[in-house]
Design a protein around this motif. Structure first.
Motif, mmCIF file in Angstrom:
data_model
loop_
_atom_site.group_PDB
_atom_site.id
_atom_site.type_symbol
_atom_site.label_atom_id
_atom_site.label_comp_id
_atom_site.label_asym_id
_atom_site.label_seq_id
_atom_site.Cartn_x
_atom_site.Cartn_y
_atom_site.Cartn_z
ATOM 1 N N SER A 136 0.843 -1.192 0.000
ATOM 2 C CA SER A 136 0.000 0.000 0.000
ATOM 3 C C SER A 136 0.881 1.245 0.000
ATOM 4 C CB SER A 136 -0.906 -0.004 1.231
ATOM 5 O OG SER A 136 -1.755 1.116 1.236
ATOM 6 N N ALA A 137 0.499 2.244 -0.801
ATOM 7 C CA ALA A 137 1.357 3.421 -0.994
ATOM 8 C C ALA A 137 0.549 4.718 -0.940
ATOM 9 C CB ALA A 137 2.102 3.307 -2.322
ATOM 10 N N GLY A 138 -0.135 4.910 0.192
ATOM 11 C CA GLY A 138 -0.919 6.134 0.364
ATOM 12 C C GLY A 138 -0.075 7.272 0.906
ATOM 13 N N PRO A 139 -0.510 8.501 0.693
ATOM 14 C CA PRO A 139 0.273 9.674 1.114
ATOM 15 C C PRO A 139 0.282 9.872 2.619
ATOM 16 C CG PRO A 139 -1.890 10.367 0.378
ATOM 17 C CD PRO A 139 -1.803 8.889 0.100
ATOM 18 N N THR A 140 1.371 10.448 3.124
ATOM 19 C CA THR A 140 1.431 10.834 4.522
ATOM 20 C C THR A 140 1.173 12.338 4.637
ATOM 21 O OG1 THR A 140 2.673 10.502 6.571
ATOM 22 C CG2 THR A 140 3.886 11.401 4.691
ATOM 23 N N THR A 141 0.971 12.807 5.857
ATOM 24 C CA THR A 141 0.632 14.205 6.104
ATOM 25 C C THR A 141 1.811 15.116 5.770
ATOM 26 O OG1 THR A 141 -0.859 13.473 7.851
ATOM 27 C CG2 THR A 141 -0.270 15.803 7.824
ATOM 28 N N SER A 142 1.563 16.088 4.920
ATOM 29 C CA SER A 142 2.637 16.876 4.319
ATOM 30 C C SER A 142 3.293 17.876 5.254
ATOM 31 C CB SER A 142 2.102 17.613 3.093
ATOM 32 O OG SER A 142 1.597 16.709 2.144
ATOM 33 N N TYR A 143 2.592 18.379 6.257
ATOM 34 C CA TYR A 143 3.168 19.438 7.090
ATOM 35 C C TYR A 143 4.454 18.983 7.764
ATOM 36 C CZ TYR A 143 1.769 17.478 11.633
ATOM 37 O OH TYR A 143 1.659 16.676 12.749
ATOM 38 N N ARG A 144 4.632 17.666 7.926
ATOM 39 C CA ARG A 144 5.850 17.150 8.555
ATOM 40 C C ARG A 144 7.093 17.445 7.708
ATOM 41 N NH1 ARG A 144 3.704 11.238 9.296
ATOM 42 N NH2 ARG A 144 5.919 10.790 9.474
ATOM 43 N N MET A 145 6.900 17.739 6.431
ATOM 44 C CA MET A 145 8.017 18.067 5.550
ATOM 45 C C MET A 145 8.173 19.571 5.335
ATOM 46 S SD MET A 145 7.799 14.779 5.303
ATOM 47 C CE MET A 145 6.117 14.501 4.780
ATOM 48 N N ASP A 146 7.341 20.379 5.988
ATOM 49 C CA ASP A 146 7.329 21.824 5.706
ATOM 50 C C ASP A 146 8.687 22.490 5.914
ATOM 51 O OD1 ASP A 146 4.703 21.776 4.924
ATOM 52 O OD2 ASP A 146 3.935 22.979 6.592
ATOM 53 N N LYS A 147 9.418 22.111 6.963
ATOM 54 C CA LYS A 147 10.685 22.795 7.231
ATOM 55 C C LYS A 147 11.780 22.401 6.249
ATOM 56 C CE LYS A 147 11.890 19.616 11.017
ATOM 57 N NZ LYS A 147 12.196 19.551 12.464
ATOM 58 N N TYR A 148 11.565 21.317 5.500
ATOM 59 C CA TYR A 148 12.563 20.869 4.532
ATOM 60 C C TYR A 148 12.206 21.218 3.084
ATOM 61 C CZ TYR A 148 13.413 17.846 8.590
ATOM 62 O OH TYR A 148 13.646 17.362 9.865
ATOM 63 N N THR A 149 10.929 21.421 2.806
ATOM 64 C CA THR A 149 10.469 21.573 1.423
ATOM 65 C C THR A 149 11.074 22.771 0.700
ATOM 66 O OG1 THR A 149 8.420 20.387 1.906
ATOM 67 C CG2 THR A 149 8.416 21.793 -0.041
ATOM 68 N N PRO A 150 11.186 23.953 1.326
ATOM 69 C CA PRO A 150 11.792 25.058 0.578
ATOM 70 C C PRO A 150 13.183 24.721 0.036
ATOM 71 C CG PRO A 150 10.639 25.924 2.481
ATOM 72 C CD PRO A 150 10.632 24.425 2.613
ATOM 73 N N GLU A 151 13.992 24.001 0.803
ATOM 74 C CA GLU A 151 15.326 23.636 0.318
ATOM 75 C C GLU A 151 15.243 22.640 -0.834
ATOM 76 O OE1 GLU A 151 19.335 23.469 -0.305
ATOM 77 O OE2 GLU A 151 18.179 24.942 0.832
ATOM 78 N N MET A 152 14.313 21.704 -0.763
ATOM 79 C CA MET A 152 14.149 20.760 -1.871
ATOM 80 C C MET A 152 13.744 21.489 -3.151
ATOM 81 S SD MET A 152 14.937 17.730 -0.766
ATOM 82 C CE MET A 152 16.188 18.572 0.198
ATOM 83 N N LEU A 153 12.859 22.460 -3.015
ATOM 84 C CA LEU A 153 12.444 23.249 -4.176
ATOM 85 C C LEU A 153 13.613 24.076 -4.709
ATOM 86 C CD1 LEU A 153 8.980 24.398 -2.803
ATOM 87 C CD2 LEU A 153 9.337 22.779 -4.674
#
Length: 197
Positions: free
Chosen positions: A76-93
């Protein structure tokens, strides 16, 4: 709102064509990463080490898939809650990632980074992990194998369905959806849930 088919890697022009509310159908390679993998990637970058995949035009899916049963490519490959990645996402972008996929709301910082770097945030249907797994044709661990389900995997997908919530132009489908039914001064952004998923 439109239905847009994209093939990875995502070009800057493709990313900017996706608007809040659009249905986005993805084919190609995408990468799995949750908070533990994001933390390690940011640490690697800070130490001068490259990311374990080419971030230019990449798609990151916030998922920790379950082990596959015999005959399956992936569990099963359902999405997890995105806010947990908020502090890292700007750097990934900033590194070149163009699409991120999860569920739930994003911070104002993430929304601003999507505009600044020309990316989009998509949501996949929570609770439909078994159905989403049917779009995954291949899966392999490419980094951080010690993290188990949270290791980074490269998935080959065909017609993976998602909906754009936040786009590169400041569009916000959650806000647009609420505004049809709620007076602007009464709209309250829900706080992220406390329990992890």
């Amino acid at each position: 709102m439109a239905r847009i088919h994209v093939t990875t890697p995502i070009t800057p022009e493709q990313a900017r064509q996706i608007r809040a509310g659009d249905e986005v159908i993805i084919t190609g390679e995408i990468y799995t990463a949750r908070d533990a993998a994001h933390k390690r990637m940011v640490e690697d970058l800070a130490a001068g080490r490259p990311l374990p995949f080419n971030p230019e035009g990449a798609v990151i899916y916030y998922v920790g898939p379950t082990p596959p049963k015999p005959g399956q490519v992936i569990g099963s490959a359902g999405p997890t809650t995105s806010y947990r990645m908020d502090k890292y996402t700007p750097e990934m972008l900033r590194q070149g990632v163009k699409l991120v996929i999860g569920k739930g709301y994003r911070s104002d910082e993430v929304k601003a980074a999507l505009v600044q770097y020309g990316g989009a945030y998509l949501v996949a249907t929570g609770g439909a992990g078994a159905l989403l797994a049917r779009t995954i044709e291949a899966a392999e661990v490419v980094a951080y194998e010690d993290l188990g389900a949270e290791a980074i995997r490269r998935l080959r997908v065909k017609d993976f369905p998602a909906i754009c919530i936040n786009d590169a132009h400041g569009g916000d489908q959650y806000f647009a959806g609420q505004s049809q039914w709620v007076k602007p001064d009464a709209m309250v952004k829900p706080k992220p849930p406390v329990a992890s998923e």
